[in-house]
Each structure stands twice: as C-alpha cells, then as structure tokens.
Design a protein around this motif. Structure first.
Motif, PDB file in Angstrom:
ATOM      1  N   UNK A 268       0.773  -1.211  -0.126  1.00 24.02           N
ATOM      2  CA  UNK A 268      -0.093  -0.038  -0.022  1.00 24.02           C
ATOM      3  C   UNK A 268       0.874   1.407   0.054  1.00 24.02           C
ATOM      4  N   UNK A 269       1.956   1.312   0.964  1.00 22.03           N
ATOM      5  CA  UNK A 269       2.796   2.405   0.773  1.00 22.03           C
ATOM      6  C   UNK A 269       3.786   2.555  -0.452  1.00 22.03           C
ATOM      7  N   UNK A 270       3.969   1.414  -1.233  1.00 27.16           N
ATOM      8  CA  UNK A 270       4.533   1.455  -2.480  1.00 27.16           C
ATOM      9  C   UNK A 270       3.516   2.204  -3.314  1.00 27.16           C
ATOM     10  N   UNK A 271       2.295   1.798  -3.331  1.00 26.72           N
ATOM     11  CA  UNK A 271       1.332   2.213  -4.491  1.00 26.72           C
ATOM     12  C   UNK A 271       1.136   3.796  -3.943  1.00 26.72           C
ATOM     13  N   UNK A 272       1.149   4.145  -2.684  1.00 28.34           N
ATOM     14  CA  UNK A 272       0.894   5.625  -2.490  1.00 28.34           C
ATOM     15  C   UNK A 272       2.102   6.494  -2.874  1.00 28.34           C
ATOM     16  N   UNK A 273       3.289   6.132  -2.601  1.00 36.44           N
ATOM     17  CA  UNK A 273       4.480   6.710  -2.652  1.00 36.44           C
ATOM     18  C   UNK A 273       5.043   6.729  -4.234  1.00 36.44           C
ATOM     19  N   UNK A 274       4.731   5.792  -5.017  1.00 33.34           N
ATOM     20  CA  UNK A 274       5.287   5.898  -6.498  1.00 33.34           C
ATOM     21  C   UNK A 274       4.121   5.328  -7.456  1.00 33.34           C
ATOM     22  N   UNK A 275       3.244   6.242  -7.612  1.00 33.39           N
ATOM     23  CA  UNK A 275       1.949   6.101  -8.334  1.00 33.39           C
ATOM     24  C   UNK A 275       2.029   5.953  -9.793  1.00 33.39           C
ATOM     25  N   UNK A 276       3.431   6.380 -10.118  1.00 28.46           N
ATOM     26  CA  UNK A 276       4.040   6.487 -11.797  1.00 28.46           C
ATOM     27  C   UNK A 276       5.102   5.051 -12.054  1.00 28.46           C
ATOM     28  N   UNK A 277       4.682   4.075 -10.968  1.00 29.90           N
ATOM     29  CA  UNK A 277       5.654   2.802 -10.938  1.00 29.90           C
ATOM     30  C   UNK A 277       5.408   2.283 -12.364  1.00 29.90           C
ATOM     31  N   UNK A 278       6.534   1.760 -13.007  1.00 25.75           N
ATOM     32  CA  UNK A 278       6.224   0.950 -14.397  1.00 25.75           C
ATOM     33  C   UNK A 278       6.543  -0.682 -14.259  1.00 25.75           C
ATOM     34  N   UNK A 279       7.970  -0.505 -13.440  1.00 18.11           N
ATOM     35  CA  UNK A 279       8.207  -1.914 -13.320  1.00 18.11           C
ATOM     36  C   UNK A 279       8.522  -2.464 -11.871  1.00 18.11           C
ATOM     37  N   UNK A 280       7.792  -3.616 -11.349  1.00 19.86           N
ATOM     38  CA  UNK A 280       7.858  -4.215 -10.037  1.00 19.86           C
ATOM     39  C   UNK A 280       8.184  -5.449 -10.095  1.00 19.86           C
ATOM     40  N   UNK A 281       9.271  -5.882  -9.085  1.00 17.44           N
ATOM     41  CA  UNK A 281       9.468  -6.987  -9.187  1.00 17.44           C
ATOM     42  C   UNK A 281       9.500  -7.405  -7.414  1.00 17.44           C
ATOM     43  N   UNK A 282       8.697  -8.508  -7.172  1.00 12.18           N
ATOM     44  CA  UNK A 282       8.524  -8.930  -5.686  1.00 12.18           C
ATOM     45  C   UNK A 282       8.911 -10.506  -5.810  1.00 12.18           C
ATOM     46  N   UNK A 283      10.160 -10.898  -5.260  1.00 19.51           N
ATOM     47  CA  UNK A 283      10.903 -12.124  -5.553  1.00 19.51           C
ATOM     48  C   UNK A 283      10.712 -12.720  -4.092  1.00 19.51           C
ATOM     49  N   UNK A 284       9.972 -13.704  -4.194  1.00 20.49           N
ATOM     50  CA  UNK A 284       9.904 -14.638  -2.863  1.00 20.49           C
ATOM     51  C   UNK A 284       9.367 -13.594  -1.661  1.00 20.49           C
ATOM     52  N   UNK A 285       8.518 -12.755  -1.988  1.00 19.31           N
ATOM     53  CA  UNK A 285       7.871 -12.075  -0.992  1.00 19.31           C
ATOM     54  C   UNK A 285       6.774 -12.884  -0.210  1.00 19.31           C
ATOM     55  N   UNK A 286       6.953 -13.587   0.477  1.00 20.98           N
ATOM     56  CA  UNK A 286       5.837 -14.767   1.044  1.00 20.98           C
ATOM     57  C   UNK A 286       4.700 -14.371   1.829  1.00 20.98           C
ATOM     58  N   UNK A 287       5.074 -13.076   2.319  1.00 21.33           N
ATOM     59  CA  UNK A 287       3.976 -12.405   3.126  1.00 21.33           C
ATOM     60  C   UNK A 287       3.110 -11.571   2.392  1.00 21.33           C
ATOM     61  N   UNK A 288       3.138 -11.361   1.217  1.00 26.58           N
ATOM     62  CA  UNK A 288       2.249 -10.383   0.324  1.00 26.58           C
ATOM     63  C   UNK A 288       0.866 -11.511   0.260  1.00 26.58           C
ATOM     64  N   UNK A 289      -0.327 -10.991   0.005  1.00 27.11           N
ATOM     65  CA  UNK A 289      -1.286 -11.337  -0.278  1.00 27.11           C
ATOM     66  C   UNK A 289      -2.230 -11.024  -1.621  1.00 27.11           C
ATOM     67  N   UNK A 290      -3.029 -11.508  -1.961  1.00 25.49           N
ATOM     68  CA  UNK A 290      -4.023 -10.752  -3.016  1.00 25.49           C
ATOM     69  C   UNK A 290      -4.353  -9.671  -2.728  1.00 25.49           C
ATOM     70  N   UNK A 291      -5.003  -9.184  -1.279  1.00 25.85           N
ATOM     71  CA  UNK A 291      -5.366  -8.020  -1.193  1.00 25.85           C
ATOM     72  C   UNK A 291      -4.485  -6.677  -1.391  1.00 25.85           C
TER      73      UNK A 291
END
Length: 607
Positions: free
Chosen positions: A130-153
């Motif tokens: 959520x902080x990532x979305x708020x802080x970087x609304x112009x994000x173009x590339x995102x890599x979430x490698x083995x972020x096991x605590x992230x959910x669909x929400x």
C-alpha cells in the motif's frame, strides 16, 4: 572567482538533474549528493530505480524511500538477498529519532519465544505494498521476489494505484486469482508478466488477466505453477495477439496449449520450453506458424525427435539463437536441418544431447557463417573435425565454451585459433585431450582474447600460458586445477596482462610467492583473486600481492597452509575496497573480526 558558487547560482534544477542522471557510476552520483543540500535533493530526484533486499521493518522502509525518491519508476524487492541497514544509523539534526530507530533490524526471535511474529517483520506485507502504491503512483516495473507475506489484497490495492505498470514479476509470491484478474483490469499497459513458483495461481486468474491486457502483453513466463494448464494457454492465444516472448516450464501443459500459442501469436520471437509432455506436433506448429521466431530454447525434452527440429529449420528462417539441453533423441539430422535452414544463426548451445556428434557440427560450420557464440557441453561424440569445420566457416565467432568434450583436442583448438581470430572469450573445462599445442595456437592467433578460462585440463602447462600472455591482453583468467601450471606461467601473465581484473589459480600446487609478487607489481587493477588450495603461497606472497593491488575487492584463500592469521589481517588492512574474504574461521583473529567482520566469509560454520 574564489568563494562564488557559479553552478548553483546559474544552473536550474532541471539541468543539474540531467547532469547527475548521465553519470555512469553509483559512486559518482553518491559523491554529488554530498556536495550540498540542494544537490542531495536533486540527486534523489534523478533516481529512477531502487533495489531492496531483506531488511528489518520493510514496510516502514518503503514508506521512507517513497518520501525521498519521488521519481522512481522501477522497484525490485528480493527477499532472498540478506541486506540489512547499519546497526548505528546515527541521528541527524532535525530528524525524527523514533522513525530512524524503528528502522534498525530487530532480532528474529522475541523474548517470549514467538518466532513467527518477529519473522513477519522482516517480510514485506500488504501494508508495504500500500505504501509502495501511495509513494510511487507512476511505477512502471515491479519485482516481488519471494515476498511470501504478500497476499492478493495487497497486490489488488497496489494495482489500483499503479495503473501505469508495464512489467510485473511475482516469483515465489503466494497470491491468488483475484489479484491477477485485478492486474488485468487496472494495468492496461502491462507488457511483461512473470509467474514462477506462484502456487496460488490457477487457470481462472490467468484467463481473466489475458482478457484484460490482451492488447498490450508482449512477454509471459510461467514456471512450476501446477494449476495452470492448456486452458490458460488457449486464452493467451485468443487474446494476446501481440505476444513476443513465451517461457513455459510445466508438466501440466501439453501439445494443445503450445499449439494454441503458436497459431494464435504470429509475432512470437522468443520461445523457451521445458514441458515434458510436449511432442513433435507442437514444434511442427511452431515451425509452420512462427516465422518471426528468433530465439528457441528446448530443455529436457524426451518426447520429440528430429522431426520437430526439421520443422523449425524449414519454417523459422529468422532464428538466431538456439539452445538444446538434455534432448536425448535429437541427432545430427536435426542439427543439419537447423544449419541449412537457419543460416542467420548467431548463438548455439548443445548441452547433454548425447546423440549429436561431429557431423551435426560440421553442417553448422559450413552453413552458419554468422555464428558468434558456440557452447558444447557434455558432448562426448563431437570430435576434432567438428571444430575444424567451425574454424573454417565461422570467421565471426567471438565466444566458445567447451565442457567435458573428450573427443576435442589440440588439432581442433589449432583450427579454431587460426580461423576464428575475432575470439574474445574462450572457456574450457575438463577437456583432457587439449594441451599446450592447442593453447599456444590460441595465444599466437587470437590477439583479441580477453576472457580465458581453462579448468582441470591436465596437459596444459606454463609453456601455453606464456604464449597466451605474449599474444593476448587478458582481463579474466581462470586456470584452476591445471596442475602443470606454476610460477613461470602466472608470472608471464602478470607481465603481459596489466589489465587483469579477475584471476583464479586455485588448486595449483606448484604456485608460490614469486608469482604473487609479480601480480602485485604488474596488475594494479586486479579486483578478484582465488588462490584456494595453493599450499606454496604464504603470508609473504600475500603481502607482496596486496601492496600494489589496492583495488582488490574479493580474495578466496581457503586451505592455504602457508597463510596464517597475519596474512588474513594483511589483506583486510591493506585493501580499502575489500568486500569479501573467504577463509577458514580459525585463521581470523579477534582483532580482524572486529575490524572487518562484515567482509569475511567462512568455509565452514560451527555446528
């Protein structure tokens, strides 16, 4: 005029940002940020990419980064990487001490003995997204490698705020179909999606995703997703008409899925397959429909034969890059079809295909005149005549890799050296028929060679290395396990290759301090050295080496009987840029451990 600040008074912010952005190294940009508060602020504005490893309190860390680097477009978070903040962050005037102290890494185990609660604090959560979305609304590339605590929400909330997303990597994230459908609905410009070890994904999510981004998607990777089947591939084929890159690693995808993609995605340029249930029929469809294909990689195929490869050679005339790995039923006939049909081939790798022999490579040498890189790995049936043909026909060859090719010897290497004089990289491992004669020819004719690795080749000695030193200006050299090489060969390299940056001389029993002294005197830009299992090298040799090699960043020296605690301390104290020292634990004194514990790695740990 002394005392006047011409830059800050004359140049606008936009121009300074552009100047900082054009600097080619991180250290230079960091130096600019220390000039003044204005340059610090502008340098932050120039940052477009952030890479983050595992940290304490990653959610709060991301919030802090968002306030400081507002123009970031690319964020890479890899929780496999163990990267922590300094223990003493310090306190700046006017800063919020509580927010700074809260970023310090915490212990994984709490006093109450609850491990899971504190472990979660080291993992990115939905709050961090959520902080990532708020802080970087112009994000173009995102890599979430083995972020096991992230959910669909969390991913759903991010995609709603970052609608400009173009590339998304979810490797190892346990997110479900709802999040993938949300990406398809919100991120209409998405071009690249990587699903690897995403066990929560099923056909339902990928079908919904394909419906949403069909007009923009260009690259899709699916691996180890047991619930994604041919149904998803059919949806991709129906809606993603502009797909250019497809990578599939699955035992649940069959001919039906690959056929659909081949026939439905006419712009396909890159295809990588590791699907044990795919047969010749699928490759025939690729050959018939994918005329724009430029790269094809086939791994561990045991259910297709030369028929499939013949279809590729007949239809994919633009093919430039081919990898064949552990494809047991391919023979010389299949490689002949590729060589005669795909004459634009520039890169070829044959790995563990035991039925491909000399004749197949002879066809490559005759027909593929534009070949730039050739890798032959574990090819026992390929002999000298194959490389002689490559040497005669492939004048533009720049890289050659040979591993466990027992049929290739000096005759072949001499032919390559005389014919392929543009060779820049030569890697050879466990090719026991190659000796001094072949390598001397390389030194005589391949004057552009900069990257040379010859490992565990017992017939190569000092004479060959001296010839290479006289003819080539090497930057990378690996001669580990070549027991006939000693001081004379390495001394010649030191004198003839002053631009040497990497050197591996491990397991050379005849190498001693004299060679180390020559390296120290003549190779000032050496950054990495591996001297493990060299029993003749002592503290004196190490001292001579590091006296002038002040740019040294990595030193591996395990099982060196002549190197003591004093030698380890010398390396640490004499090399200001040192980042890694690999050594036995008992050779590190308490003083050295206190001084440079963060750069020391141990071969073994206490049990």
């Amino acid at each position: 005029m002394r005392g006047c600040d011409w830059i800050n008074t004359s140049l606008p912010d936009e121009l300074i940002v552009e100047i900082i952005r054009r600097l080619d190294s991180k250290s230079s940009r960091d130096a600019c940020s220390l000039v003044c508060k204005r340059w610090l602020r502008l340098e932050r504005l120039s940052r477009t990419t952030i890479r983050i490893g595992a940290t304490g309190s990653p959610d709060l860390f991301l919030s802090l980064l968002a306030t400081r680097f507002s123009h970031v477009r690319n964020v890479h978070i890899d929780e496999r990487l163990s990267i922590s903040l300094p223990v003493q962050l310090g306190r700046r005037r006017g800063s919020d001490a509580s927010s700074v102290s809260s970023l310090k890494p915490r212990s994984v185990t709490s006093k109450s003995g609850s491990e899971n609660g504190d472990y979660d604090s080291f993992c990115l959560s939905d709050s961090g997204l959520a902080a990532l979305g708020e802080g970087f609304p112009k994000l173009e590339k995102l890599s979430l490698i083995w972020c096991s605590n992230v959910s669909s929400g969390g991913l759903i909330s991010l995609t709603r705020k970052c609608s400009l997303l173009k590339a998304l990597d979810l490797q190892g994230c346990y997110v479900g179909d709802q999040s993938l459908a949300a990406v398809g609905q919100c991120c209409k410009q998405l071009e690249d999606l990587n699903l690897r070890f995403c066990e929560g994904m099923t056909d339902t999510g990928l079908v919904e995703f394909a419906l949403g981004v069909g007009k923009s998607l260009k690259s899709l990777g699916v691996a180890a997703c047991s619930k994604i089947t041919d149904i998803s591939m059919e949806a991709v084929a129906s809606h993603c008409k502009y797909l250019e890159t497809m990578s599939l690693d699955s035992e649940f995808i069959h001919n039906k899925g690959v056929l659909a993609v081949a026939q439905g995605c006419p712009h396909l340029k890159v295809l990588k397959l590791q699907c044990i249930n795919v047969t010749d029929d699928a490759l025939k469809a690729v050959g018939a429909s994918c005329s724009s294909l430029e790269l094809l990689a086939l791994y561990s195929f045991q259910r297709f034969t030369d028929k499939g490869l013949c279809a590729i050679g007949s239809g994919c005339k633009k093919l430039k890059n081919l990898t064949l790995s552990d494809c047991y039923f391919l023979t010389d006939r299949g490689l002949e079809a590729i060589a005669t049909g795909c004459k634009e081939l520039t890169h070829l790798e044959v790995n563990g295909c035991h039925n491909i022999g000399t004749m197949g490579l002879e066809y490559v040498g005759r027909s593929c005149q534009h070949l730039i890189e050739l890798a032959l790995l574990y090819c026992q049936r390929i002999g000298n005549d194959a490389l002689l043909s490559v040497g005669r026909g492939c004048k533009f060859l720049k890289a050659l890799h040979l591993v466990d090719c027992s049929g290739i010897g000096d005759e072949a290497m001499s032919g390559i050296a005389q014919g392929c004089r543009n060779l820049k990289k030569l890697h050879i491992r466990r090719c026991y028929e190659i000796g001094n004669k072949g390598i001397i020819a390389v030194g005589e004719y391949c004057n552009l060679l900069t990257d040379f690795s010859i490992r565990f080749c017992d017939r190569v000695g000092d004479e060959a290395l001296i010839a290479v030193a006289e003819g080539c200006s090497l930057q990378h050299l690996n001669v580990s396990g070549c027991h006939q090489i000693g001081d004379a060969g390495v001394m010649a390299i030191a004198r003839g290759c002053p631009r040497l940056r990497y050197l591996d001389v491990s397991v050379l029993q005849n190498l001693g301090d004299v060679a180390m002294a020559e390296l120290g005197e003549h190779c000032p830009v050496l950054k990495e050295i591996v001297i493990s299992h060299c029993r003749q090298i002592t503290d004196a040799g190490i001292s001579h080496l590091v006296k002038a090699c002040t740019m040294l960043e990595s030193c591996h020296m395990v099982y060196c009987a002549g190197i003591t605690q004093s030698g380890v301390a010398t390396v640490v104290s004499s090399c200001p840029n040192i980042k890694k020292v690999l050594v036995e634990k008992w050779k590190v004194s308490e003083r050295t451990r206190r001084r440079a514990g963060s750069v020391i790695s141990y071969l073994c740990v206490d049990l």
